[in-house]
Design an enzyme around this catalytic site. Structure first.
Site, PDB file in Angstrom:
ATOM      1  CD  GLU A  40       4.291  -0.486  -9.466  1.00 51.94           C
ATOM      2  OE1 GLU A  40       4.472   0.857  -9.701  1.00 51.94           O
ATOM      3  OE2 GLU A  40       5.548  -0.840  -9.659  1.00 51.94           O
ATOM      4  CG  ASP A  87       9.439  -2.692  -1.674  1.00 51.52           C
ATOM      5  OD1 ASP A  87       8.609  -3.033  -2.744  1.00 51.52           O
ATOM      6  OD2 ASP A  87      10.916  -3.243  -1.913  1.00 51.52           O
TER       7      ASP A  87
END
Length: 424
Positions: A285, A366
């Site tokens: 995040e 990611d």
């Protein structure tokens, strides 16, 4: 002869329904596959796969029914002139309560009140079935019928409190905007979005959920250390009691400038085996923040909003357009509704493009978390979230490309594995 705008809109709505139903059928076939994707073999247990498969198929069957009913109702409302009829009836109601039906703001609010009641009537059976049958059957629903009704009442009260001043302001701006209408409308919506983003987590969200500071401990220290290492201006770290309604889990962040906050669902803390998995999810995040994804998305939304208002100003005085939908007058709200229907083809294309960008952002976030050293923990965390939320394991590539803003787990794990091979 005037162009048949209404017939064209209804026709395209039906075409889009048929196209999306075709994609749904492809996805339904993928969900029925009896085996895991090769990438997930040995990663996801057979028990979890069977549970996920049953849950996904239940939701898919429900989706077919819901979408069929929705397109029938929406098409009938437009094709049989129910929209102008309802607009007229909402105006006729005003004198009965001593109000002036010539006042467009009052007429619009009366119309919206009727629409809200109608929406609750038509949506309630589906909401009840989804929550208390499907979600309960698969162990996700944790709320009582009283909590469900209480949330429903709170939502309606918020709409009654917030809706009228916002709608009144929009109508006033359109009536007085002149040649700079698009700029005025966009400015108002921009300011409104900032205000709502500010007050929602502070005043509105606490009406539905309880937010408590994350207790002192190893998890809090690790998240604060990660945020500090990235110069993320973390001010508050909350746990939200998502478990009072559902066992689904998640995490998110919000806030402006130097006042950022992170929220963890209590179910996420309960489901992850160790703190590293949770911290890896937070690292992902924070990757969105560090890579400016949130800012890019916000800017894109603002540009699209401005373009929409610009398009609306070009057609709002089209008498033929209003008449095609059965209106002799040109109310502001009706103009906005009609315009939204006429640009449905463009909206679908834009939505598809935004999904492609969003999927790219997810891969980048990611990769960001992996560079911070959370590759293995992120992989474990993604698998855990997939398992505990019983997300679909098999996905049709066309369906996911069109609908998903996040790549399927198979693709995300493959991207992480590919990065490992390059490093080797």
């Amino acid at each position: 002869m005037a162009f048949p705008y209404m017939e064209a809109v209804v026709g395209f709505m039906i075409l889009m329904y048929l196209f999306e139903t075709y994609l749904d059928l492809r996805q339904h076939a993928a969900l029925k596959l009896p085996t895991l994707p090769r990438t997930l073999e040995g990663v996801i247990s057979q028990e979890k796969f069977e549970k996920s498969r049953a849950y996904s198929l239940d939701k898919s069957h429900f989706h077919f029914v819901h979408e069929c009913v929705t397109i029938l109702i929406d098409s009938a409302i437009l094709f049989f002139g129910i929209l102008p009829w309802f607009w007229k009836k909402s105006g006729n109601f005003l004198p009965l309560v001593g109000l002036n039906e010539e006042n467009e703001i009052l007429h619009t609010l009366s119309f919206l009140a009727g629409v809200m009641i109608w929406s609750q009537i038509t949506d309630l059976p589906f909401s009840l079935y989804s929550t208390f049958v499907i979600e309960s059957r698969h162990g996700f629903n944790k709320q009582t019928i009283w909590l469900f009704i209480r949330d429903l009442i709170k939502g309606m009260c918020l709409a009654i409190v917030l809706g009228p001043p916002i709608v009144s302001a929009i109508i006033w701006i359109v009536q007085k905007g002149g040649p700079y209408l698009a700029i005025y409308l966009w400015t108002f919506m921009f300011v409104l979005s900032l205000v709502m983003m500010t007050i929602y987590p502070v005043l509105i969200a606490p009406l539905f959920n309880k937010f408590t500071p994350l207790p002192d401990g190893e998890l809090r220290l690790k998240i604060e250390k990660l945020a500090s290492s990235l110069n993320f201006p973390l001010k508050k770290l909350f746990v939200v009691d998502g478990s009072t309604r559902s066992s689904h889990s998640n995490a998110y962040m919000y806030g402006f400038f130097k006042n950022k906050r992170i929220v963890l669902y209590d179910t996420l803390i309960q489901q992850c085996k160790n703190d590293e998995e949770i911290v890896a999810v937070i690292a992902h995040e924070l990757g969105h923040w560090k890579l400016n994804h949130t800012m890019y998305s916000f800017i894109a939304v603002q540009i699209l909003t401005f373009l929409q208002f610009g398009g609306y100003t070009l057609v709002r005085n089209s008498t033929d357009l209003f008449r095609s939908f059965g209106f002799d007058t040109q109310p502001v709200l009706i103009g906005l509704i009609i315009f939204q229907h006429t640009v449905i083809p463009l909206q679908h294309l834009v939505s598809f493009a935004l999904n492609l960008v969003s999927r790219s952002f997810e891969f980048q976030a990611d990769a960001f978390a992996k560079k911070l050293g959370y590759g293995s923990a992120l992989r474990a965390g993604l698998v855990k979230l997939q398992e505990e939320n019983l997300s679909a394991m098999n996905t049709d590539p066309w369906y996911s490309a069109y609908h998903y803003s996040h790549p399927p787990l198979v693709e995300r794990l493959a991207a992480l594995d590919e990065a490992d091979k390059k490093e080797e």
